[in-house]
Design a protein around this motif. Structure first.
Motif, PDB file in Angstrom:
ATOM      1  N   GLN A 403       0.855  -1.186   0.000  1.00  0.00           N
ATOM      2  CA  GLN A 403       0.000   0.000   0.000  1.00  0.00           C
ATOM      3  C   GLN A 403       0.893   1.239   0.000  1.00  0.00           C
ATOM      4  N   LEU A 404       0.927   1.932  -1.120  1.00  0.00           N
ATOM      5  CA  LEU A 404       1.785   3.105  -1.254  1.00  0.00           C
ATOM      6  C   LEU A 404       1.171   4.278  -0.497  1.00  0.00           C
ATOM      7  N   ASP A 405       1.936   4.845   0.444  1.00  0.00           N
ATOM      8  CA  ASP A 405       1.457   5.981   1.234  1.00  0.00           C
ATOM      9  C   ASP A 405       2.565   7.020   1.321  1.00  0.00           C
ATOM     10  N   PRO A 406       2.547   8.024   0.441  1.00  0.00           N
ATOM     11  CA  PRO A 406       3.617   9.026   0.451  1.00  0.00           C
ATOM     12  C   PRO A 406       3.559   9.949   1.670  1.00  0.00           C
ATOM     13  N   GLY A 407       2.486   9.841   2.471  1.00  0.00           N
ATOM     14  CA  GLY A 407       2.397  10.660   3.670  1.00  0.00           C
ATOM     15  C   GLY A 407       1.968  12.096   3.394  1.00  0.00           C
ATOM     16  N   ARG A 408       1.355  12.320   2.223  1.00  0.00           N
ATOM     17  CA  ARG A 408       0.879  13.668   1.898  1.00  0.00           C
ATOM     18  C   ARG A 408      -0.223  13.548   0.860  1.00  0.00           C
ATOM     19  N   LEU A 427      11.498  -3.406  -1.250  1.00  0.00           N
ATOM     20  CA  LEU A 427      10.814  -4.499  -0.521  1.00  0.00           C
ATOM     21  C   LEU A 427      10.283  -5.559  -1.477  1.00  0.00           C
ATOM     22  N   GLN A 428       9.925  -5.155  -2.703  1.00  0.00           N
ATOM     23  CA  GLN A 428       9.317  -6.104  -3.629  1.00  0.00           C
ATOM     24  C   GLN A 428      10.281  -7.227  -3.994  1.00  0.00           C
ATOM     25  N   GLY A 434       5.549  -5.987   6.194  1.00  0.00           N
ATOM     26  CA  GLY A 434       5.736  -4.835   7.072  1.00  0.00           C
ATOM     27  C   GLY A 434       4.417  -4.123   7.253  1.00  0.00           C
ATOM     28  N   PRO A 435       4.452  -2.917   7.840  1.00  0.00           N
ATOM     29  CA  PRO A 435       3.199  -2.197   8.103  1.00  0.00           C
ATOM     30  C   PRO A 435       2.399  -1.874   6.845  1.00  0.00           C
ATOM     31  N   LYS A 436       3.110  -1.746   5.685  1.00  0.00           N
ATOM     32  CA  LYS A 436       2.401  -1.400   4.440  1.00  0.00           C
ATOM     33  C   LYS A 436       2.340  -2.577   3.469  1.00  0.00           C
ATOM     34  N   ASN A 458      -2.539  -4.874   8.744  1.00  0.00           N
ATOM     35  CA  ASN A 458      -1.652  -4.271   9.748  1.00  0.00           C
ATOM     36  C   ASN A 458      -2.137  -2.903  10.209  1.00  0.00           C
ATOM     37  N   ALA A 459      -3.158  -2.356   9.523  1.00  0.00           N
ATOM     38  CA  ALA A 459      -3.643  -1.026   9.893  1.00  0.00           C
ATOM     39  C   ALA A 459      -4.408  -1.118  11.199  1.00  0.00           C
ATOM     40  N   PRO A 460      -4.274  -0.113  12.079  1.00  0.00           N
ATOM     41  CA  PRO A 460      -5.014  -0.155  13.345  1.00  0.00           C
ATOM     42  C   PRO A 460      -6.512  -0.131  13.078  1.00  0.00           C
ATOM     43  N   GLU A 461      -7.235  -0.871  13.894  1.00  0.00           N
ATOM     44  CA  GLU A 461      -8.702  -0.917  13.744  1.00  0.00           C
ATOM     45  C   GLU A 461      -9.269   0.464  14.045  1.00  0.00           C
ATOM     46  N   ALA A 462     -10.152   0.910  13.208  1.00  0.00           N
ATOM     47  CA  ALA A 462     -10.824   2.175  13.485  1.00  0.00           C
ATOM     48  C   ALA A 462     -11.797   1.956  14.641  1.00  0.00           C
ATOM     49  N   ALA A 463     -11.889   2.946  15.489  1.00  0.00           N
ATOM     50  CA  ALA A 463     -12.811   2.811  16.620  1.00  0.00           C
ATOM     51  C   ALA A 463     -14.228   2.648  16.073  1.00  0.00           C
ATOM     52  N   ALA A 464     -14.966   1.697  16.711  1.00  0.00           N
ATOM     53  CA  ALA A 464     -16.327   1.428  16.248  1.00  0.00           C
ATOM     54  C   ALA A 464     -17.190   2.662  16.470  1.00  0.00           C
TER      55      ALA A 464
END
Length: 493
Positions: A403-408, A427-428, A434-436, A458-464
Protein backbone atom coordinates in the motif's frame (compact mmCIF):
# COMPACT_ATOMS: atom_id res chain seq x y z
CA UNK A 1 32.98 23.10 -19.63
CA UNK A 2 30.80 20.30 -21.01
CA UNK A 3 28.25 20.96 -18.25
CA UNK A 4 28.04 24.69 -18.96
CA UNK A 5 27.63 23.95 -22.70
CA UNK A 6 24.82 21.55 -21.81
CA UNK A 7 23.17 24.15 -19.56
CA UNK A 8 23.43 26.78 -22.30
CA UNK A 9 21.92 24.37 -24.84
CA UNK A 10 19.11 23.43 -22.45
CA UNK A 11 18.37 27.09 -21.88
CA UNK A 12 18.41 27.76 -25.65
CA UNK A 13 15.98 24.88 -26.28
CA UNK A 14 13.76 26.00 -23.39
CA UNK A 15 13.67 29.56 -24.76
CA UNK A 16 12.83 28.22 -28.22
CA UNK A 17 9.89 26.19 -26.89
CA UNK A 18 8.65 29.14 -24.81
CA UNK A 19 8.79 31.47 -27.82
CA UNK A 20 6.90 28.94 -29.97
CA UNK A 21 4.28 28.64 -27.25
CA UNK A 22 3.88 32.42 -27.12
CA UNK A 23 3.46 32.51 -30.91
CA UNK A 24 0.89 29.73 -30.83
CA UNK A 25 -1.27 31.60 -28.32
CA UNK A 26 -1.86 34.13 -31.08
CA UNK A 27 -2.78 31.37 -33.60
CA UNK A 28 -6.56 31.07 -33.87
CA UNK A 29 -6.39 27.49 -35.17
CA UNK A 30 -4.66 26.26 -32.00
CA UNK A 31 -6.94 26.27 -28.99
CA UNK A 32 -5.33 24.32 -26.14
CA UNK A 33 -2.37 22.32 -24.80
CA UNK A 34 -3.32 19.26 -26.89
CA UNK A 35 -3.25 21.30 -30.11
CA UNK A 36 0.01 22.89 -29.00
CA UNK A 37 1.80 19.55 -28.60
CA UNK A 38 0.26 18.14 -31.79
CA UNK A 39 1.21 21.06 -34.02
CA UNK A 40 4.69 21.42 -32.52
CA UNK A 41 5.12 17.67 -33.07
CA UNK A 42 4.66 17.56 -36.83
CA UNK A 43 7.06 20.45 -37.39
CA UNK A 44 9.62 18.90 -35.00
CA UNK A 45 9.20 15.56 -36.77
CA UNK A 46 10.06 17.06 -40.17
CA UNK A 47 13.11 18.86 -38.75
CA UNK A 48 14.21 15.57 -37.14
CA UNK A 49 13.83 13.76 -40.48
CA UNK A 50 15.89 16.45 -42.21
CA UNK A 51 18.72 16.05 -39.67
CA UNK A 52 18.51 12.25 -39.93
CA UNK A 53 18.75 12.40 -43.73
CA UNK A 54 21.68 14.85 -43.57
CA UNK A 55 23.50 12.51 -41.21
CA UNK A 56 22.81 9.50 -43.46
CA UNK A 57 23.98 11.40 -46.55
CA UNK A 58 27.22 12.44 -44.80
CA UNK A 59 27.81 8.86 -43.65
CA UNK A 60 27.25 7.56 -47.21
CA UNK A 61 29.77 10.07 -48.58
CA UNK A 62 32.38 8.89 -46.06
CA UNK A 63 31.68 5.29 -47.07
CA UNK A 64 31.91 6.17 -50.78
CA UNK A 65 28.29 5.18 -51.41
CA UNK A 66 25.29 7.17 -52.63
CA UNK A 67 22.34 7.97 -50.38
CA UNK A 68 18.82 7.98 -51.81
CA UNK A 69 16.86 10.53 -49.74
CA UNK A 70 13.36 9.76 -48.47
CA UNK A 71 12.03 13.30 -48.91
CA UNK A 72 13.00 14.95 -52.18
CA UNK A 73 12.72 18.14 -54.24
CA UNK A 74 10.65 21.05 -53.02
CA UNK A 75 9.43 19.00 -50.04
CA UNK A 76 12.87 18.96 -48.38
CA UNK A 77 13.07 21.01 -45.17
CA UNK A 78 15.80 23.24 -46.57
CA UNK A 79 13.69 24.00 -49.64
CA UNK A 80 10.34 25.03 -48.11
CA UNK A 81 10.79 25.41 -44.35
CA UNK A 82 14.24 26.93 -44.03
CA UNK A 83 15.85 27.85 -47.37
CA UNK A 84 19.46 28.94 -46.96
CA UNK A 85 21.86 31.15 -48.88
CA UNK A 86 25.54 30.82 -47.94
CA UNK A 87 24.53 28.95 -44.80
CA UNK A 88 22.17 31.63 -43.46
CA UNK A 89 18.38 31.83 -43.62
CA UNK A 90 17.26 33.21 -46.99
CA UNK A 91 14.19 35.37 -46.28
CA UNK A 92 13.80 36.19 -49.97
CA UNK A 93 13.27 32.53 -50.89
CA UNK A 94 11.07 31.66 -47.89
CA UNK A 95 7.33 31.29 -48.49
CA UNK A 96 5.19 33.26 -46.08
CA UNK A 97 1.56 34.10 -45.32
CA UNK A 98 -1.20 32.42 -47.34
CA UNK A 99 1.32 30.95 -49.81
CA UNK A 100 2.99 28.98 -47.01
CA UNK A 101 -0.31 27.65 -45.61
CA UNK A 102 -1.51 26.69 -49.10
CA UNK A 103 1.75 24.81 -49.77
CA UNK A 104 1.56 22.91 -46.46
CA UNK A 105 -2.14 21.99 -46.81
CA UNK A 106 -2.38 21.29 -50.53
CA UNK A 107 1.06 19.91 -51.39
CA UNK A 108 3.28 18.98 -48.43
CA UNK A 109 0.78 16.97 -46.34
CA UNK A 110 -0.63 14.99 -49.32
CA UNK A 111 2.95 14.24 -50.52
CA UNK A 112 3.97 12.92 -47.08
CA UNK A 113 0.71 11.00 -46.54
CA UNK A 114 1.34 9.10 -49.81
CA UNK A 115 4.36 7.37 -48.21
CA UNK A 116 1.94 5.04 -46.43
CA UNK A 117 1.03 3.38 -49.71
CA UNK A 118 4.51 3.41 -51.29
CA UNK A 119 6.50 2.20 -48.22
CA UNK A 120 7.90 -1.34 -48.39
CA UNK A 121 6.40 -2.27 -44.99
CA UNK A 122 4.91 -0.94 -41.73
CA UNK A 123 8.22 -1.07 -39.84
CA UNK A 124 9.93 1.46 -42.14
CA UNK A 125 10.40 5.14 -41.38
CA UNK A 126 8.62 5.87 -44.69
CA UNK A 127 5.48 4.11 -43.44
CA UNK A 128 5.60 6.08 -40.17
CA UNK A 129 5.81 9.34 -42.12
CA UNK A 130 2.77 8.29 -44.17
CA UNK A 131 0.79 7.31 -41.05
CA UNK A 132 1.55 10.56 -39.25
CA UNK A 133 0.59 12.82 -42.14
CA UNK A 134 -2.49 10.81 -43.12
CA UNK A 135 -3.81 11.29 -39.60
CA UNK A 136 -2.76 14.84 -38.82
CA UNK A 137 -4.19 18.11 -40.03
CA UNK A 138 -2.27 21.37 -40.12
CA UNK A 139 -4.07 23.73 -37.73
CA UNK A 140 -1.95 26.81 -38.46
CA UNK A 141 -4.08 29.48 -40.11
CA UNK A 142 -1.48 32.24 -40.17
CA UNK A 143 1.46 31.69 -42.48
CA UNK A 144 3.33 34.41 -40.56
CA UNK A 145 3.09 32.54 -37.24
CA UNK A 146 4.04 29.26 -38.94
CA UNK A 147 7.03 30.99 -40.57
CA UNK A 148 8.23 32.15 -37.10
CA UNK A 149 7.83 28.64 -35.69
CA UNK A 150 9.76 27.11 -38.61
CA UNK A 151 12.64 29.52 -38.13
CA UNK A 152 12.87 28.79 -34.41
CA UNK A 153 12.76 25.00 -34.88
CA UNK A 154 15.34 25.20 -37.65
CA UNK A 155 17.74 26.38 -34.96
CA UNK A 156 17.31 23.15 -32.95
CA UNK A 157 19.49 20.17 -33.82
CA UNK A 158 18.96 16.42 -33.45
CA UNK A 159 22.47 15.45 -34.41
CA UNK A 160 23.75 14.09 -31.09
CA UNK A 161 22.31 11.95 -28.30
CA UNK A 162 22.77 14.89 -25.89
CA UNK A 163 20.77 17.22 -28.13
CA UNK A 164 17.99 14.66 -28.49
CA UNK A 165 18.00 14.14 -24.72
CA UNK A 166 17.54 17.88 -24.07
CA UNK A 167 14.68 18.02 -26.55
CA UNK A 168 13.07 14.89 -25.14
CA UNK A 169 13.05 16.42 -21.63
CA UNK A 170 11.30 19.53 -22.93
CA UNK A 171 8.87 17.45 -24.95
CA UNK A 172 8.04 15.30 -21.89
CA UNK A 173 7.33 18.49 -19.91
CA UNK A 174 4.85 19.55 -22.59
CA UNK A 175 3.18 16.12 -22.60
CA UNK A 176 2.86 16.26 -18.81
CA UNK A 177 1.28 19.70 -18.97
CA UNK A 178 -1.08 18.43 -21.65
CA UNK A 179 -1.99 15.55 -19.31
CA UNK A 180 -2.71 18.02 -16.51
CA UNK A 181 -4.72 20.36 -18.74
CA UNK A 182 -7.93 18.44 -18.17
CA UNK A 183 -10.25 17.31 -20.93
CA UNK A 184 -8.92 13.99 -22.28
CA UNK A 185 -5.24 14.94 -22.01
CA UNK A 186 -4.77 12.79 -18.91
CA UNK A 187 -5.16 9.59 -20.87
CA UNK A 188 -1.86 10.34 -22.59
CA UNK A 189 0.18 10.69 -19.43
CA UNK A 190 1.21 8.14 -16.81
CA UNK A 191 3.41 9.61 -14.05
CA UNK A 192 7.02 8.78 -14.95
CA UNK A 193 8.07 7.81 -11.37
CA UNK A 194 5.33 5.14 -11.40
CA UNK A 195 6.50 3.86 -14.82
CA UNK A 196 10.13 3.74 -13.63
CA UNK A 197 9.16 1.74 -10.54
CA UNK A 198 7.18 -0.73 -12.68
CA UNK A 199 10.19 -1.18 -14.99
CA UNK A 200 12.61 -1.72 -12.08
CA UNK A 201 10.39 -4.51 -10.75
CA UNK A 202 10.03 -6.14 -14.20
CA UNK A 203 13.78 -5.65 -14.92
CA UNK A 204 13.83 -6.06 -18.74
CA UNK A 205 16.98 -7.43 -20.42
CA UNK A 206 18.44 -6.79 -23.87
CA UNK A 207 17.01 -9.38 -26.27
CA UNK A 208 13.54 -9.38 -24.69
CA UNK A 209 10.66 -7.72 -26.53
CA UNK A 210 8.55 -5.10 -24.77
CA UNK A 211 4.97 -4.31 -25.81
CA UNK A 212 2.35 -1.71 -24.93
CA UNK A 213 -0.99 -2.16 -26.68
CA UNK A 214 -2.31 1.21 -25.44
CA UNK A 215 0.85 3.16 -26.14
CA UNK A 216 -0.40 6.75 -25.68
CA UNK A 217 2.61 9.08 -25.53
CA UNK A 218 4.92 6.00 -25.35
CA UNK A 219 6.05 6.79 -21.81
CA UNK A 220 6.49 3.10 -20.94
CA UNK A 221 8.56 2.33 -24.05
CA UNK A 222 10.70 5.48 -23.70
CA UNK A 223 11.46 4.80 -20.03
CA UNK A 224 12.21 1.14 -20.83
CA UNK A 225 14.64 2.31 -23.53
CA UNK A 226 16.34 4.63 -21.01
CA UNK A 227 16.60 1.67 -18.58
CA UNK A 228 18.12 -0.65 -21.20
CA UNK A 229 20.36 1.78 -23.09
CA UNK A 230 23.22 1.70 -20.51
CA UNK A 231 23.17 -2.12 -20.70
CA UNK A 232 23.92 -2.08 -24.46
CA UNK A 233 27.62 -3.04 -24.64
CA UNK A 234 27.98 -3.76 -28.36
CA UNK A 235 26.78 -2.49 -31.73
CA UNK A 236 24.60 -5.62 -31.95
CA UNK A 237 22.97 -4.77 -28.59
CA UNK A 238 22.27 -1.25 -29.79
CA UNK A 239 20.80 -2.54 -33.07
CA UNK A 240 18.57 -4.90 -31.07
CA UNK A 241 17.27 -1.96 -29.00
CA UNK A 242 16.69 0.15 -32.10
CA UNK A 243 14.79 -2.39 -34.19
CA UNK A 244 13.68 -5.51 -32.31
CA UNK A 245 12.78 -4.53 -28.75
CA UNK A 246 9.93 -2.01 -28.48
CA UNK A 247 6.47 -2.56 -29.94
CA UNK A 248 3.24 -0.65 -29.48
CA UNK A 249 -0.22 0.04 -30.86
CA UNK A 250 -2.31 3.16 -30.54
CA UNK A 251 -5.81 3.91 -31.74
CA UNK A 252 -5.89 7.72 -31.52
CA UNK A 253 -4.13 9.89 -34.08
CA UNK A 254 -2.86 12.56 -31.70
CA UNK A 255 -1.44 10.01 -29.25
CA UNK A 256 0.16 8.13 -32.16
CA UNK A 257 2.14 11.14 -33.43
CA UNK A 258 3.13 12.14 -29.87
CA UNK A 259 4.25 8.56 -29.17
CA UNK A 260 6.35 8.42 -32.35
CA UNK A 261 7.90 11.84 -31.67
CA UNK A 262 8.64 10.94 -28.04
CA UNK A 263 10.42 7.71 -29.04
CA UNK A 264 12.34 9.48 -31.82
CA UNK A 265 13.55 12.12 -29.34
CA UNK A 266 14.63 9.41 -26.92
CA UNK A 267 16.82 8.00 -29.69
CA UNK A 268 14.76 5.31 -31.46
CA UNK A 269 15.00 6.14 -35.17
CA UNK A 270 12.01 4.22 -36.56
CA UNK A 271 9.67 3.25 -33.72
CA UNK A 272 7.69 0.01 -34.14
CA UNK A 273 4.37 1.69 -33.38
CA UNK A 274 1.28 0.67 -35.31
CA UNK A 275 -1.68 3.00 -35.66
CA UNK A 276 -4.64 0.69 -35.01
CA UNK A 277 -7.25 -0.25 -32.43
CA UNK A 278 -5.72 -3.12 -30.45
CA UNK A 279 -9.18 -4.31 -29.39
CA UNK A 280 -10.17 -5.05 -33.00
CA UNK A 281 -7.81 -8.05 -32.85
CA UNK A 282 -9.49 -11.33 -31.93
CA UNK A 283 -7.52 -12.65 -28.94
CA UNK A 284 -8.14 -16.25 -30.02
CA UNK A 285 -6.14 -15.55 -33.21
CA UNK A 286 -2.98 -14.48 -31.37
CA UNK A 287 -0.15 -16.88 -32.24
CA UNK A 288 3.27 -17.49 -30.71
CA UNK A 289 4.97 -15.19 -33.25
CA UNK A 290 2.74 -12.33 -32.06
CA UNK A 291 3.69 -12.71 -28.40
CA UNK A 292 6.12 -10.69 -26.28
CA UNK A 293 8.38 -11.22 -23.28
CA UNK A 294 7.26 -8.11 -21.39
CA UNK A 295 4.10 -6.01 -21.31
CA UNK A 296 4.02 -2.55 -19.69
CA UNK A 297 0.77 -0.64 -20.01
CA UNK A 298 -1.83 1.70 -18.58
CA UNK A 299 -4.86 0.91 -20.77
CA UNK A 300 -7.74 3.39 -20.92
CA UNK A 301 -10.66 2.56 -18.63
CA UNK A 302 -14.33 3.38 -18.83
CA UNK A 303 -14.81 3.25 -22.57
CA UNK A 304 -17.92 1.36 -23.53
CA UNK A 305 -16.80 -0.82 -26.38
CA UNK A 306 -19.30 -1.81 -29.07
CA UNK A 307 -20.68 -5.33 -29.31
CA UNK A 308 -18.63 -6.22 -32.40
CA UNK A 309 -15.43 -5.35 -30.51
CA UNK A 310 -16.54 -7.41 -27.49
CA UNK A 311 -16.95 -10.42 -29.81
CA UNK A 312 -13.14 -10.61 -29.98
CA UNK A 313 -12.92 -11.68 -26.33
CA UNK A 314 -14.07 -14.72 -24.35
CA UNK A 315 -15.15 -12.53 -21.41
CA UNK A 316 -17.47 -9.95 -22.98
CA UNK A 317 -17.74 -6.57 -21.32
CA UNK A 318 -17.99 -2.92 -22.33
CA UNK A 319 -15.16 -2.01 -19.90
CA UNK A 320 -12.18 -1.18 -22.11
CA UNK A 321 -9.55 -1.98 -19.46
CA UNK A 322 -10.97 -5.51 -18.97
CA UNK A 323 -10.70 -6.21 -22.70
CA UNK A 324 -7.11 -4.96 -22.69
CA UNK A 325 -6.26 -7.20 -19.73
CA UNK A 326 -7.53 -10.26 -21.64
CA UNK A 327 -5.47 -9.14 -24.64
CA UNK A 328 -2.34 -8.75 -22.49
CA UNK A 329 -2.65 -12.20 -20.88
CA UNK A 330 -2.81 -13.80 -24.35
CA UNK A 331 -0.13 -11.53 -25.81
CA UNK A 332 2.47 -12.67 -23.26
CA UNK A 333 4.81 -15.57 -23.98
CA UNK A 334 4.94 -18.40 -21.45
CA UNK A 335 7.18 -17.10 -18.68
CA UNK A 336 6.55 -13.51 -19.86
CA UNK A 337 6.20 -10.69 -17.33
CA UNK A 338 3.67 -7.88 -17.18
CA UNK A 339 2.94 -4.74 -15.17
CA UNK A 340 -0.45 -3.20 -15.91
CA UNK A 341 -2.23 -0.21 -14.31
CA UNK A 342 -5.95 -0.75 -13.71
CA UNK A 343 -8.78 0.78 -11.65
CA UNK A 344 -8.79 -0.61 -8.11
CA UNK A 345 -12.46 -1.59 -8.47
CA UNK A 346 -11.24 -4.46 -10.67
CA UNK A 347 -10.12 -6.21 -7.46
CA UNK A 348 -13.57 -6.29 -5.88
CA UNK A 349 -16.38 -5.66 -8.41
CA UNK A 350 -19.00 -8.42 -8.16
CA UNK A 351 -20.33 -8.37 -11.75
CA UNK A 352 -19.78 -11.55 -13.80
CA UNK A 353 -17.08 -10.07 -16.06
CA UNK A 354 -14.97 -8.85 -13.10
CA UNK A 355 -15.20 -12.14 -11.19
CA UNK A 356 -14.53 -14.27 -14.30
CA UNK A 357 -11.57 -12.10 -15.31
CA UNK A 358 -10.02 -12.24 -11.82
CA UNK A 359 -10.42 -16.02 -11.83
CA UNK A 360 -8.83 -16.26 -15.32
CA UNK A 361 -5.88 -14.05 -14.32
CA UNK A 362 -5.23 -16.06 -11.13
CA UNK A 363 -5.37 -19.30 -13.11
CA UNK A 364 -3.35 -18.31 -16.20
CA UNK A 365 -0.64 -16.30 -14.47
CA UNK A 366 1.14 -15.84 -11.19
CA UNK A 367 -0.20 -12.51 -9.95
CA UNK A 368 2.71 -12.04 -7.57
CA UNK A 369 2.41 -8.32 -6.68
CA UNK A 370 -0.28 -5.65 -6.37
CA UNK A 371 0.79 -2.04 -5.84
CA UNK A 372 -2.07 -0.04 -4.33
CA UNK A 373 -1.66 3.60 -5.48
CA UNK A 374 -2.99 6.54 -3.45
CA UNK A 375 -5.73 8.91 -4.55
CA UNK A 376 -4.27 11.65 -6.75
CA UNK A 377 -1.56 9.49 -8.36
CA UNK A 378 -3.17 10.35 -11.69
CA UNK A 379 -3.95 14.05 -11.74
CA UNK A 380 -7.41 14.95 -12.90
CA UNK A 381 -8.63 11.34 -12.63
CA UNK A 382 -11.12 10.78 -9.82
CA UNK A 383 -10.37 7.08 -9.54
CA UNK A 384 -7.94 5.05 -7.48
CA UNK A 385 -5.65 2.67 -9.33
CA UNK A 386 -3.55 -0.42 -8.66
CA UNK A 387 -0.69 -1.95 -10.62
CA UNK A 388 -0.90 -5.69 -11.31
CA UNK A 389 2.44 -7.50 -11.72
CA UNK A 390 2.12 -11.01 -13.13
CA UNK A 391 4.07 -13.76 -14.85
CA UNK A 392 2.36 -16.04 -17.35
CA UNK A 393 2.51 -19.77 -16.77
CA UNK A 394 1.95 -21.22 -13.31
CA UNK A 395 -1.23 -20.20 -11.45
CA UNK A 396 -1.15 -17.76 -8.53
CA UNK A 397 -0.18 -19.10 -5.10
CA UNK A 398 -0.03 -15.90 -3.13
CA UNK A 399 -0.06 -12.18 -3.83
CA UNK A 400 2.24 -9.65 -2.18
CA UNK A 401 0.31 -6.41 -1.66
CA UNK A 402 2.00 -3.07 -1.00
CA UNK A 403 0.00 0.00 0.00
CA UNK A 404 1.78 3.10 -1.25
CA UNK A 405 1.46 5.98 1.23
CA UNK A 406 3.62 9.03 0.45
CA UNK A 407 2.40 10.66 3.67
CA UNK A 408 0.88 13.67 1.90
CA UNK A 409 -2.00 14.64 -0.35
CA UNK A 410 -1.09 14.31 -4.01
CA UNK A 411 -1.72 17.12 -6.47
CA UNK A 412 -0.25 19.25 -9.25
CA UNK A 413 2.18 20.98 -6.89
CA UNK A 414 3.33 17.79 -5.13
CA UNK A 415 3.02 14.89 -7.59
CA UNK A 416 4.36 11.38 -7.13
CA UNK A 417 8.17 11.22 -7.17
CA UNK A 418 10.82 8.50 -7.40
CA UNK A 419 11.58 8.66 -3.67
CA UNK A 420 7.93 7.83 -2.89
CA UNK A 421 8.34 4.48 -4.68
CA UNK A 422 11.85 3.57 -3.50
CA UNK A 423 10.67 1.46 -0.55
CA UNK A 424 8.20 -0.44 -2.71
CA UNK A 425 10.90 -1.32 -5.28
CA UNK A 426 13.32 -2.45 -2.53
CA UNK A 427 10.81 -4.50 -0.52
CA UNK A 428 9.32 -6.10 -3.63
CA UNK A 429 12.57 -7.95 -4.40
CA UNK A 430 12.12 -10.15 -1.32
CA UNK A 431 8.36 -9.53 -0.92
CA UNK A 432 9.13 -8.43 2.64
CA UNK A 433 6.23 -8.04 5.07
CA UNK A 434 5.74 -4.84 7.07
CA UNK A 435 3.20 -2.20 8.10
CA UNK A 436 2.40 -1.40 4.44
CA UNK A 437 2.87 -4.88 2.90
CA UNK A 438 1.24 -8.26 3.39
CA UNK A 439 0.52 -11.56 1.64
CA UNK A 440 -2.84 -12.77 0.36
CA UNK A 441 -2.92 -16.55 -0.16
CA UNK A 442 -4.87 -17.83 -3.17
CA UNK A 443 -6.24 -20.68 -1.05
CA UNK A 444 -7.78 -18.15 1.36
CA UNK A 445 -9.76 -16.33 -1.33
CA UNK A 446 -13.50 -16.85 -1.60
CA UNK A 447 -13.84 -19.04 -4.71
CA UNK A 448 -17.23 -17.56 -5.54
CA UNK A 449 -15.90 -13.99 -5.87
CA UNK A 450 -12.05 -14.18 -5.97
CA UNK A 451 -12.22 -10.81 -4.19
CA UNK A 452 -8.72 -9.28 -4.06
CA UNK A 453 -9.64 -5.91 -2.58
CA UNK A 454 -6.91 -4.18 -0.64
CA UNK A 455 -7.53 -4.37 3.12
CA UNK A 456 -4.35 -3.78 5.11
CA UNK A 457 -4.39 -6.27 8.01
CA UNK A 458 -1.65 -4.27 9.75
CA UNK A 459 -3.64 -1.03 9.89
CA UNK A 460 -5.01 -0.16 13.34
CA UNK A 461 -8.70 -0.92 13.74
CA UNK A 462 -10.82 2.17 13.49
CA UNK A 463 -12.81 2.81 16.62
CA UNK A 464 -16.33 1.43 16.25
CA UNK A 465 -18.94 4.12 15.65
CA UNK A 466 -21.32 4.58 18.59
CA UNK A 467 -25.01 4.10 18.02
CA UNK A 468 -27.35 7.15 18.11
CA UNK A 469 -29.11 5.66 21.20
CA UNK A 470 -25.80 5.56 23.12
CA UNK A 471 -24.97 9.14 22.15
CA UNK A 472 -28.41 10.44 23.26
CA UNK A 473 -28.25 8.48 26.55
CA UNK A 474 -24.80 9.93 27.23
CA UNK A 475 -26.02 13.49 26.51
CA UNK A 476 -29.01 13.05 28.86
CA UNK A 477 -26.73 11.67 31.59
CA UNK A 478 -24.43 14.70 31.22
CA UNK A 479 -27.44 17.05 31.31
CA UNK A 480 -28.61 15.42 34.56
CA UNK A 481 -25.09 15.70 36.00
CA UNK A 482 -24.94 19.40 35.04
CA UNK A 483 -28.35 20.02 36.68
CA UNK A 484 -27.12 18.37 39.93
CA UNK A 485 -23.97 20.54 39.97
CA UNK A 486 -26.02 23.75 39.41
CA UNK A 487 -28.42 22.71 42.18
CA UNK A 488 -25.46 22.20 44.56
CA UNK A 489 -24.07 25.64 43.70
CA UNK A 490 -27.47 27.27 44.33
CA UNK A 491 -27.53 25.61 47.76
CA UNK A 492 -24.26 27.33 48.60
CA UNK A 493 -25.48 30.81 47.73
Amino acid sequence: MELSAQTARGSMYENAFNTIEKNLRAEEGIANELDYVEQTSWVLFLKYLHDLETERRDRAELDGTTYAPIITGKYRWDEWAAPKANGTFDHNAAMIGDDLIAFVDQKLFPYLAAFRTTATGPRTIEYKIGEVFTELRNKFRSGYILRDVLEILDGLNFNTQDQRHELSQLYETRIRRMGNAGRNGGEYYTPRPLIRAMIKVIDPQIGETIYDGAVGSAGFLCEAYDYLRPKAQTAADYETLQTRTFFGQEKKGLAYIIGIMNMVLHGIEAPNLVHSNTLNENVMDIQEKDRHDIILANPPFGGGERREVQQNFPIRTGETAYLFLQHFVRKLRAGGRAAVVIKNTFLSNTDNASVTLRRELLGAAELHTILDCPQGTFQGAGVKTVVLFFEKGAPTRDVWVYQLDPGRSMGKTNPLNDADLAEFVTLQRTRALGPKSWLVKRADLDDATCDLSVKNPNAPEAAALRSPEDIIADMLARDAETADILESIRGML
